[in-house]
Design a protein around this motif. Structure first.
Motif, short mmCIF file in Angstrom:
data_model
loop_
_atom_site.label_atom_id
_atom_site.label_comp_id
_atom_site.label_asym_id
_atom_site.label_seq_id
_atom_site.Cartn_x
_atom_site.Cartn_y
_atom_site.Cartn_z
N ARG A 118 -5.31 4.91 1.31
CA ARG A 118 -4.63 3.74 1.87
C ARG A 118 -5.51 3.17 2.98
O ARG A 118 -5.78 3.83 3.98
CB ARG A 118 -3.26 4.11 2.41
N GLU A 169 1.01 3.84 -3.15
CA GLU A 169 0.57 5.22 -2.94
C GLU A 169 1.59 6.19 -3.54
O GLU A 169 1.22 7.17 -4.21
CB GLU A 169 0.38 5.50 -1.46
N ALA A 210 0.81 -1.22 0.00
CA ALA A 210 0.00 0.00 0.00
C ALA A 210 0.85 1.27 0.00
O ALA A 210 0.59 2.20 -0.78
CB ALA A 210 -0.94 -0.01 1.20
N GLU A 211 1.86 1.33 0.84
CA GLU A 211 2.69 2.55 0.91
C GLU A 211 3.43 2.78 -0.39
O GLU A 211 3.49 3.91 -0.91
CB GLU A 211 3.68 2.43 2.06
#
Length: 316
Positions: free
Chosen positions: A310, A299, A295-296
């Motif tokens: 997120r 993003e 996710a990070e």
């Protein structure tokens, strides 16, 4: 493929990477359809099928194989050891491989969109000569775009719009094309990539010495695969699609291209190239919801291109 062969009355079992282990299949079955991963081919260097199929080669599994070239060579090795090869003509790498392949009898398949000038009655000639130019195939199947002239308010007001796929077979490159019918408009076959998948299945049926025209009516009852563009629910005009079998950017593109007005849940564990090869401007993605370990990173890679949230887990 298994669905079509079974509907045609063939005794067939499916296994490998997609289901039952190969050694658990009935040895008396007439046709065994095995999906094998590059990992499995790598671990079974002597595997030599009657018919080897190579759909395409995309950048993947470099974390396992070291380089893209090594990954490609492993996939090609399966086909080189086959008695008959069935190759996807839409991939540049596979086309180049087909031109140098010697030994196996080779069949091709493709899905092509034609311009209005190229579009014409199949009876006008051998369209396969232009679609499959450069490779001397023993036969094959292709899906070609059916166009419809429509009027729009914005210029150009008269435009040819893709409305479906028609199928044709040929015996030897450049010979007359034989119409097979149309791909039905069913949810399990939506998207350009499924036109190519249908052409592949019918090319394999042709390579088996069976009549692909007999298979076409059974396309309408194809249920689709779990987790691959699987429609799992509806709420009014909203459909919920499970495409969790897509584990990299390239395989995600096929679903994103086939769908519109997309609210996309993406994440899990990132492959080496992440989403860097995904040009979000080419797809109708309204918002991305990111989950899991990736996710990070996702993003950062989608920053400025899409609205992003997120979420942590899929439950949020």
């Amino acid at each position: 493929l298994t669905h079509l062969l079974t509907a045609m009355g063939q005794k067939v079992e499916m296994g490998g990477n997609i289901g039952r282990p190969a050694l658990d299949l009935d040895p008396a079955t007439e046709i065994a359809v095995l999906e094998v991963s590059s990992f499995q081919i790598d671990l079974a260097p002597t595997i030599a099928p009657d018919i080897g199929v190579l759909l395409n080669v995309t950048y993947d599994h470099v974390d396992r194989h070291g380089t893209y070239e090594a990954y490609r060579a492993i996939k090609q090795r399966l086909v080189e050891a086959s008695a008959i090869a069935v190759l996807g003509h839409g991939s540049t790498d596979v086309n180049q491989f087909a031109m140098t392949l010697s030994g196996p009898k080779t069949f091709g398949f493709a899905a092509d969109r034609f311009t209005a000038q190229e579009q014409g009655p199949l009876s006008d000639g051998a369209r396969s000569a232009s679609v499959f130019g450069g490779v001397d195939y023993a036969g094959g199947v292709f899906a070609h775009s059916r166009l419809e002239r429509r009027r729009f308010e914005a210029a150009p007001q008269q435009r040819d719009v893709h409305v479906g796929w028609d199928l044709a077979a040929f015996l030897a490159t450049g010979t007359s094309d034989r119409p097979l019918g149309a791909i039905p408009d069913v949810a399990s076959l939506r998207g350009d990539h499924n036109a190519e998948n249908v052409a592949a299945a019918l090319a394999i049926i042709l390579a088996l010495g069976l009549d692909p025209a007999e298979a076409v009516p059974h396309l309408a009852s194809y249920p689709g695969l779990p987790h691959r563009m699987e429609e799992v629910g509806r709420a009014g005009e909203v459909i919920f699609v499970n495409d969790s079998k897509a584990t990299n950017a390239d395989s995600s593109k096929t679903a994103l291209k086939a769908l519109g007005d997309v609210y996309w849940i993406a994440g899990g564990k990132a492959k080496s190239d992440g989403l860097t090869t995904l040009d979000t401007r080419r797809y109708d993605i309204r918002h991305a919801y990111l989950i899991g370990d990736a996710a990070e990173r996702f993003e950062r890679e989608l920053a400025g291109a899409l609205p992003v949230t997120r979420c942590g887990t899929i439950d949020v």
